[in-house]
Design a protein around this motif. Structure first.
Motif, PDB file in Angstrom:
ATOM      1  N   VAL A  16       0.851  -1.331  -0.020  1.00 36.64           N
ATOM      2  CA  VAL A  16       0.050  -0.122  -0.111  1.00 36.64           C
ATOM      3  C   VAL A  16       0.994   1.214   0.105  1.00 36.64           C
ATOM      4  O   VAL A  16       0.722   2.195  -0.826  1.00 36.64           O
ATOM      5  CB  VAL A  16      -0.792  -0.046   1.213  1.00 36.64           C
ATOM      6  N   GLN A  17       1.795   1.356   0.729  1.00 37.92           N
ATOM      7  CA  GLN A  17       2.595   2.318   0.919  1.00 37.92           C
ATOM      8  C   GLN A  17       3.432   2.957  -0.444  1.00 37.92           C
ATOM      9  O   GLN A  17       3.382   4.065  -0.880  1.00 37.92           O
ATOM     10  CB  GLN A  17       3.742   2.189   1.918  1.00 37.92           C
ATOM     11  N   TYR A  18       4.153   1.782  -0.832  1.00 33.71           N
ATOM     12  CA  TYR A  18       4.874   1.981  -2.234  1.00 33.71           C
ATOM     13  C   TYR A  18       3.990   2.320  -3.236  1.00 33.71           C
ATOM     14  O   TYR A  18       4.205   2.781  -4.355  1.00 33.71           O
ATOM     15  CB  TYR A  18       5.857   1.167  -2.356  1.00 33.71           C
ATOM     16  N   GLY A  19       2.513   1.596  -3.338  1.00 33.16           N
ATOM     17  CA  GLY A  19       1.750   1.707  -4.300  1.00 33.16           C
ATOM     18  C   GLY A  19       1.102   3.114  -4.488  1.00 33.16           C
ATOM     19  O   GLY A  19       0.960   3.591  -5.669  1.00 33.16           O
ATOM     20  N   VAL A  20       0.825   3.764  -3.258  1.00 33.63           N
ATOM     21  CA  VAL A  20       0.596   5.206  -3.244  1.00 33.63           C
ATOM     22  C   VAL A  20       1.758   6.049  -3.673  1.00 33.63           C
ATOM     23  O   VAL A  20       1.547   7.042  -4.542  1.00 33.63           O
ATOM     24  CB  VAL A  20       0.234   5.681  -1.847  1.00 33.63           C
ATOM     25  N   CYS A  21       2.794   5.742  -3.293  1.00 33.36           N
ATOM     26  CA  CYS A  21       4.011   6.634  -3.769  1.00 33.36           C
ATOM     27  C   CYS A  21       4.108   6.461  -5.341  1.00 33.36           C
ATOM     28  O   CYS A  21       4.445   7.617  -6.147  1.00 33.36           O
ATOM     29  CB  CYS A  21       5.345   5.984  -3.045  1.00 33.36           C
ATOM     30  N   ALA A  22       4.005   5.543  -5.913  1.00 27.69           N
ATOM     31  CA  ALA A  22       3.960   5.070  -7.145  1.00 27.69           C
ATOM     32  C   ALA A  22       2.822   5.857  -7.900  1.00 27.69           C
ATOM     33  O   ALA A  22       3.034   6.424  -9.140  1.00 27.69           O
ATOM     34  CB  ALA A  22       3.970   3.522  -7.571  1.00 27.69           C
ATOM     35  N   LEU A  23       1.574   5.825  -7.210  1.00 30.60           N
ATOM     36  CA  LEU A  23       0.486   6.560  -7.759  1.00 30.60           C
ATOM     37  C   LEU A  23       0.725   8.152  -7.830  1.00 30.60           C
ATOM     38  O   LEU A  23       0.605   8.942  -8.912  1.00 30.60           O
ATOM     39  CB  LEU A  23      -0.881   6.205  -7.140  1.00 30.60           C
ATOM     40  N   MET A  24       1.482   8.627  -6.820  1.00 32.01           N
ATOM     41  CA  MET A  24       1.698  10.090  -6.579  1.00 32.01           C
ATOM     42  C   MET A  24       2.955  10.582  -8.022  1.00 32.01           C
ATOM     43  O   MET A  24       2.782  11.490  -8.526  1.00 32.01           O
ATOM     44  CB  MET A  24       2.283  10.631  -5.484  1.00 32.01           C
ATOM     45  N   LEU A  25       3.833   9.501  -7.893  1.00 27.84           N
ATOM     46  CA  LEU A  25       4.923   9.931  -9.263  1.00 27.84           C
ATOM     47  C   LEU A  25       4.183   9.836 -10.517  1.00 27.84           C
ATOM     48  O   LEU A  25       4.372  10.716 -11.484  1.00 27.84           O
ATOM     49  CB  LEU A  25       5.852   8.838  -9.223  1.00 27.84           C
ATOM     50  N   ALA A  26       3.112   8.899 -10.670  1.00 30.28           N
ATOM     51  CA  ALA A  26       2.545   8.965 -12.023  1.00 30.28           C
ATOM     52  C   ALA A  26       1.469  10.073 -11.990  1.00 30.28           C
ATOM     53  O   ALA A  26       1.586  10.717 -13.180  1.00 30.28           O
ATOM     54  CB  ALA A  26       1.377   7.870 -11.779  1.00 30.28           C
ATOM     55  N   VAL A  27       1.133  10.703 -11.100  1.00 31.19           N
ATOM     56  CA  VAL A  27       0.281  12.269 -11.042  1.00 31.19           C
ATOM     57  C   VAL A  27       1.351  13.260 -11.492  1.00 31.19           C
ATOM     58  O   VAL A  27       1.029  13.846 -12.431  1.00 31.19           O
ATOM     59  CB  VAL A  27      -0.195  12.403  -9.704  1.00 31.19           C
ATOM     60  N   VAL A  28       2.710  13.181 -11.011  1.00 32.54           N
ATOM     61  CA  VAL A  28       3.600  14.051 -11.323  1.00 32.54           C
ATOM     62  C   VAL A  28       3.893  14.041 -12.792  1.00 32.54           C
ATOM     63  O   VAL A  28       4.074  15.069 -13.265  1.00 32.54           O
ATOM     64  CB  VAL A  28       4.891  14.012 -10.404  1.00 32.54           C
ATOM     65  N   VAL A  29       4.164  12.666 -13.212  1.00 30.49           N
ATOM     66  CA  VAL A  29       4.314  12.737 -14.633  1.00 30.49           C
ATOM     67  C   VAL A  29       3.433  13.223 -15.714  1.00 30.49           C
ATOM     68  O   VAL A  29       3.432  13.864 -16.634  1.00 30.49           O
ATOM     69  CB  VAL A  29       4.644  11.087 -15.031  1.00 30.49           C
ATOM     70  N   GLY A  30       2.107  12.826 -15.111  1.00 31.33           N
ATOM     71  CA  GLY A  30       0.904  13.325 -15.881  1.00 31.33           C
ATOM     72  C   GLY A  30       0.664  14.666 -15.808  1.00 31.33           C
ATOM     73  O   GLY A  30       0.395  15.326 -17.177  1.00 31.33           O
ATOM     74  N   VAL A  31       0.913  15.412 -14.812  1.00 31.86           N
ATOM     75  CA  VAL A  31       0.721  16.825 -14.932  1.00 31.86           C
ATOM     76  C   VAL A  31       1.846  17.454 -15.693  1.00 31.86           C
ATOM     77  O   VAL A  31       1.724  18.199 -16.523  1.00 31.86           O
ATOM     78  CB  VAL A  31       0.877  17.451 -13.356  1.00 31.86           C
ATOM     79  N   THR A  32       3.214  16.849 -15.535  1.00 34.86           N
ATOM     80  CA  THR A  32       4.304  17.364 -16.502  1.00 34.86           C
ATOM     81  C   THR A  32       4.032  17.053 -17.977  1.00 34.86           C
ATOM     82  O   THR A  32       4.157  18.101 -18.955  1.00 34.86           O
ATOM     83  CB  THR A  32       5.429  16.557 -16.111  1.00 34.86           C
ATOM     84  N   LEU A  33       3.118  15.857 -18.509  1.00 28.81           N
ATOM     85  CA  LEU A  33       3.152  15.857 -19.853  1.00 28.81           C
ATOM     86  C   LEU A  33       2.013  16.756 -20.234  1.00 28.81           C
ATOM     87  O   LEU A  33       1.999  17.352 -21.411  1.00 28.81           O
ATOM     88  CB  LEU A  33       2.557  14.247 -19.964  1.00 28.81           C
ATOM     89  N   LEU A  34       1.094  17.146 -19.449  1.00 19.60           N
ATOM     90  CA  LEU A  34      -0.091  17.873 -19.730  1.00 19.60           C
ATOM     91  C   LEU A  34       0.433  19.353 -20.025  1.00 19.60           C
ATOM     92  O   LEU A  34      -0.051  20.008 -21.107  1.00 19.60           O
ATOM     93  CB  LEU A  34      -1.270  18.097 -18.564  1.00 19.60           C
ATOM     94  N   ARG A  35       1.272  19.857 -19.062  1.00 24.55           N
ATOM     95  CA  ARG A  35       1.600  21.147 -19.232  1.00 24.55           C
ATOM     96  C   ARG A  35       2.822  21.600 -20.652  1.00 24.55           C
ATOM     97  O   ARG A  35       2.680  22.303 -21.169  1.00 24.55           O
ATOM     98  CB  ARG A  35       2.306  21.596 -17.966  1.00 24.55           C
ATOM     99  N   THR A  36       3.180  20.118 -20.695  1.00 28.48           N
ATOM    100  CA  THR A  36       4.390  20.103 -21.800  1.00 28.48           C
ATOM    101  C   THR A  36       3.681  20.324 -23.164  1.00 28.48           C
ATOM    102  O   THR A  36       3.913  21.099 -24.050  1.00 28.48           O
ATOM    103  CB  THR A  36       5.147  18.897 -21.692  1.00 28.48           C
ATOM    104  N   ALA A  37       2.218  19.663 -23.327  1.00 27.13           N
ATOM    105  CA  ALA A  37       1.459  19.545 -24.186  1.00 27.13           C
ATOM    106  C   ALA A  37       1.018  20.886 -24.485  1.00 27.13           C
ATOM    107  O   ALA A  37       0.800  21.391 -25.771  1.00 27.13           O
ATOM    108  CB  ALA A  37       0.376  18.606 -24.244  1.00 27.13           C
ATOM    109  N   GLN A  38       0.640  21.753 -23.593  1.00 33.03           N
ATOM    110  CA  GLN A  38       0.066  22.914 -23.752  1.00 33.03           C
ATOM    111  C   GLN A  38       1.128  23.984 -24.143  1.00 33.03           C
ATOM    112  O   GLN A  38       0.745  25.032 -24.894  1.00 33.03           O
ATOM    113  CB  GLN A  38      -0.426  23.494 -22.230  1.00 33.03           C
TER     114      GLN A  38
END
Length: 294
Positions: free
Chosen positions: A270-292
């Motif tokens: 659970v702990q590292y799964g949530v950490c991985a999810l937060m990293l995925a959010v960081v990557v998603g936000v970065t990709l979204l802003r890069t596309a803009q």
């Protein structure tokens, strides 16, 4: 059905000390998580430990029947509970001295979304593929007051958190909080805005500290008061990247909560799964802003 004389309702009864079953308690050993009464509490760097865990840590083995000594979050108990904190402070100080010795490197380390901004076509920045800036900016400071404040906060908050979470979990909290703060800054700030500093990661430690103190039934008022004061400065003083503070605080609250409240039978997952999810959010936000911006 009537309750048998001398018994207590399981759903509403408080935990009882594992060494003194007749004594109710709201405190648990920070290593094995078993309930302990005041007579069994032994003060530790974070919270209290039971006598068996203390004896197990002091010797070469473990007491009969006692759980293997672990931190509150399930990490390995280290001989130096501040080692990672010291290393992080050392890296920040080293980068600060590098910037002072060679000011030209500052432009390559700070968090810049896109420079020059669109539509002229960005030539450098996160939007141009320089994602490393999300990391380097976390360890970069220019003003002495900035690094002094952040390092004092890191020392004050980091040591107890490292002792409570363990080195790997603590480092994960620190880095992901910093990345979350950088990602939110990249998303919401003007493309040509440059930001730097460990504030996002430090605010993540603030959030996790509040969660930890609540978990240990400590008085939350001191840390909440300090957090409120810092947030007031965040939104009232010009030149502060409030996005980094908010992003780091949110990540720290989420990760901190999962670290100290994850079910023991699948805690690491659970702990590292949530950490991985937060990293995925960081990557998603970065990709979204890069596309803009491109």
């Amino acid at each position: 059905m009537d309750q048998a004389q001398g018994s207590r309702p399981d759903a509403q009864s408080a935990p009882v000390c594992y060494r003194h079953p007749g004594r109710e308690t709201g405190v648990r050993c920070t290593r094995c998580d078993r309930p302990i009464c005041p007579d069994c509490m032994i003060s530790a760097s974070v919270g209290f430990q039971c006598p068996e865990c203390v004896r197990g840590a002091a010797g070469t083995g473990h007491a009969p029947g006692a759980s293997r000594p672990r931190t509150l979050a399930g990490g390995t108990v280290a001989a130096d509970p501040r080692l990672v904190t010291k290393i992080l402070i050392g890296i920040n100080l080293a980068v600060f001295l590098l910037v002072k010795a060679r000011p030209s490197v500052l432009n390559d380390l700070v968090l810049t979304g896109a420079w020059p901004p669109a539509p002229w076509g960005p030539t450098e920045g996160v939007a141009e593929g320089e994602w490393y800036r999300l990391v380097t900016s976390m360890f970069t400071h220019e003003a002495i007051w900035h690094i002094a404040f952040n390092m004092l906060s890191l020392w004050w908050l980091g040591g107890p958190l490292e002792a409570a979470l363990g080195r790997v979990r603590y480092l994960s909290l620190y880095l992901i909080s910093g990345l979350a703060g950088g990602a939110l800054t990249f998303l919401l700030a003007a493309p040509a805005t440059s930001s730097l500093g460990a504030s996002g990661a430090v605010y993540g430690l603030f959030g996790a500290t509040a969660v930890l103190m609540r978990r240990l039934n400590y008085d939350l008022r001191p840390v909440l008061a300090l957090l409120v004061i810092n947030l007031i400065f965040t939104f009232t003083v010009a030149g502060i990247a409030w996005q980094a503070h908010v992003g780091g605080l949110f990540a720290g609250l989420v990760i901190g909560y999962v670290m100290v409240h994850a079910p023991r039978e699948r805690r690491a997952l659970v702990q590292y799964g949530v950490c991985a999810l937060m990293l995925a959010v960081v990557v998603g936000v970065t990709l979204l802003r890069t596309a803009q911006l491109t």
